[in-house]
Design an enzyme around this catalytic site. Structure first.
Site, PDB file in Angstrom:
ATOM      1  N   ASN A 150       0.926  -1.186   0.010  1.00  0.00           N
ATOM      2  CA  ASN A 150      -0.061  -0.053   0.011  1.00  0.00           C
ATOM      3  C   ASN A 150       0.856   1.262   0.103  1.00  0.00           C
ATOM      4  OD1 ASN A 150      -2.205   1.629   0.275  1.00  0.00           O
ATOM      5  ND2 ASN A 150      -3.282   0.430   1.782  1.00  0.00           N
ATOM      6  N   THR A 193      10.136   1.983  -0.016  1.00  0.00           N
ATOM      7  CA  THR A 193      11.510   2.470  -0.314  1.00  0.00           C
ATOM      8  C   THR A 193      12.278   1.855   0.849  1.00  0.00           C
ATOM      9  OG1 THR A 193      10.043   4.217  -0.861  1.00  0.00           O
ATOM     10  CG2 THR A 193      12.446   4.777  -0.650  1.00  0.00           C
ATOM     11  N   GLU A 216      10.120  -1.610  -7.829  1.00  0.00           N
ATOM     12  CA  GLU A 216       8.835  -1.143  -6.831  1.00  0.00           C
ATOM     13  C   GLU A 216       7.751  -1.190  -7.775  1.00  0.00           C
ATOM     14  OE1 GLU A 216       9.424   2.993  -5.428  1.00  0.00           O
ATOM     15  OE2 GLU A 216       8.154   2.571  -3.692  1.00  0.00           O
ATOM     16  N   ARG A 268       5.170  11.595   6.263  1.00  0.00           N
ATOM     17  CA  ARG A 268       6.032  11.901   5.173  1.00  0.00           C
ATOM     18  C   ARG A 268       5.485  13.104   4.438  1.00  0.00           C
ATOM     19  NH1 ARG A 268       6.086   7.800   0.914  1.00  0.00           N
ATOM     20  NH2 ARG A 268       3.925   8.022   0.704  1.00  0.00           N
TER      21      ARG A 268
HETATM   22  N1  LIG Z   1       8.667   0.478   9.775  1.00  0.00           N
HETATM   23  C1  LIG Z   1       8.551   1.874   9.613  1.00  0.00           C
HETATM   24  N2  LIG Z   1       8.194   2.163  10.898  1.00  0.00           N
HETATM   25  C2  LIG Z   1       7.959   3.592  10.867  1.00  0.00           C
HETATM   26  N3  LIG Z   1       7.854   4.534   9.880  1.00  0.00           N
HETATM   27  C3  LIG Z   1       8.200   3.924   8.785  1.00  0.00           C
HETATM   28  C4  LIG Z   1       8.663   2.532   8.478  1.00  0.00           C
HETATM   29  N4  LIG Z   1       9.020   2.319   7.206  1.00  0.00           N
HETATM   30  C5  LIG Z   1       8.913   3.357   6.726  1.00  0.00           C
HETATM   31  N5  LIG Z   1       8.258   4.351   7.239  1.00  0.00           N
HETATM   32  C6  LIG Z   1       8.178   5.841   7.048  1.00  0.00           C
HETATM   33  O1  LIG Z   1       6.855   5.995   6.388  1.00  0.00           O
HETATM   34  C7  LIG Z   1       7.027   6.729   5.308  1.00  0.00           C
HETATM   35  C8  LIG Z   1       6.641   5.895   4.116  1.00  0.00           C
HETATM   36  O2  LIG Z   1       7.565   5.044   3.845  1.00  0.00           O
HETATM   37  P1  LIG Z   1       8.161   4.584   2.469  1.00  0.00           P
HETATM   38  O3  LIG Z   1       8.492   5.947   1.628  1.00  0.00           O
HETATM   39  O4  LIG Z   1       9.090   3.588   2.584  1.00  0.00           O
HETATM   40  O5  LIG Z   1       6.567   3.928   1.982  1.00  0.00           O
HETATM   41  P2  LIG Z   1       6.587   3.630   0.443  1.00  0.00           P
HETATM   42  O6  LIG Z   1       5.803   2.228   0.141  1.00  0.00           O
HETATM   43  O7  LIG Z   1       7.754   3.560  -0.343  1.00  0.00           O
HETATM   44  O8  LIG Z   1       5.454   4.719  -0.130  1.00  0.00           O
HETATM   45  P3  LIG Z   1       4.768   4.963  -1.580  1.00  0.00           P
HETATM   46  O9  LIG Z   1       3.929   3.732  -1.862  1.00  0.00           O
HETATM   47  O10 LIG Z   1       4.149   6.109  -1.321  1.00  0.00           O
HETATM   48  O11 LIG Z   1       6.156   4.917  -2.540  1.00  0.00           O
HETATM   49  C9  LIG Z   1       8.202   7.135   5.516  1.00  0.00           C
HETATM   50  O12 LIG Z   1       8.256   8.566   6.014  1.00  0.00           O
HETATM   51  C10 LIG Z   1       9.262   6.444   6.210  1.00  0.00           C
HETATM   52  O13 LIG Z   1      10.176   7.150   6.788  1.00  0.00           O
END
Ligand SMILES: Nc1ncnc2c1ncn2[C@@H]1O[C@H](COP(=O)(O)OP(=O)(O)OP(=O)(O)O)[C@@H](O)[C@H]1O
Ligand SMILES: Nc1nc(=O)c2ncn([C@H]3C[C@H](O)[C@@H](CO)O3)c2[nH]1
Length: 225
Positions: free
Chosen positions: A23, A29, A98, A161
């Protein structure tokens, strides 16, 4: 000469393509970063910078502001940019990408259509494109890694974020995206292009890094599955 050598090198390996799904703000990331650093994996993050700026236009923002008017515009461009990602030449034994061309169609296009935010003609034209592409072009995926989260956790992280375009996303949007991922990857409502490895991802950063370590061998054995 180098390019030829590289391509010979990569053709020697049974290239392994791993698609990382989850999601919005599920932590993809962070997962990609882990595997980029710790293993000889080539990582391809979502081309979101293209969706936010294509010759000065921001179709991602437009879609969030008015999905009925701009959904097709964004999805057409997502489909093109994801196809480019799948086709990008690689010179490492593993490529972690991704999301995918498939998740764009089966999750995001599906959600726009089912929520009444995409006119049927738009959905049909996108599906014609998708069917032609997936029939005529081989899209290799050897393993799907699904970061399984609760919509609430994603909502919290999303707010942390605070990406400008995503400020308008309500929890309900994440809930319907979550349900489509569950239907597809857990309940297998639509045929899957590859086996699925589910990693619970509601935990904090430290615990997630341990999870990636624990699942590393399974993930790096993708091609031998
Ligand atoms: N395990 C975790 N616990 C808490 N915060 C987290 C965790 N993993 C990621 N985050 C934070 O949550 C936010 C979203 O994480 P991330 O960018 O990795 O998600 P994503 O799946 O890549 O998002 P998108 O689908 O929008 O690209 C970032 O600010 C990240 O620092
Ligand atoms: N409508 C739509 N279709 C897609 O195929 C798609 N893929 C990703 N996204 C959105 C989710 C995050 O906000 C942001 C980064 O993942 O982009 C998409 N939105």
């Amino acid at each position: 000469h180098d390019a030829l050598q590289h391509c010979l090198f990569s053709s020697l390996f049974s290239q392994n393509f791993i698609s990382l799904k989850g999601n919005i703000a599920s932590g993809k990331t962070t997962c990609l970063e882990y595997f980029r650093k710790t293993n000889n994996i080539e990582v391809l993050t979502e081309p979101i910078s293209k969706w936010r700026n294509v010759r000065g236009h921001n179709p991602l923002a437009l879609m969030y502001q008015n999905p009925e008017r701009w959904g097709l515009t964004l999805q057409t461009y997502v489909q093109l940019t994801m196809l480019e990602q799948h086709q990008a030449p690689i010179c490492a034994p593993f490529k972690m990408i991704e999301r995918s061309l498939f998740s764009a169609k089966y999750i995001f296009v599906e959600n726009l259509y089912r929520s009444g935010n995409m006119p049927e003609v738009d959905y049909v034209v996108l599906t014609e494109w998708f069917d032609w592409i997936t029939t005529n072009i081989h899209i290799p995926i050897d393993l799907i890694v699904y970061l399984q989260t609760s919509p609430e956790t994603c909502y919290e992280r999303l707010r942390l974020r605070c990406r400008e375009e995503e400020k308008v996303i309500p929890l309900e949007y994440l809930e319907s995206i979550h349900q489509l991922y569950e239907d597809w990857l857990i309940n297998r409502s639509i045929p899957l292009p590859a086996p699925v490895l589910v990693i619970p991802a509601d935990h904090d950063l430290q615990k997630m890094l341990l999870q990636y370590e624990e699942h590393r061998d399974r993930i790096l054995a993708a091609g031998c599955s």
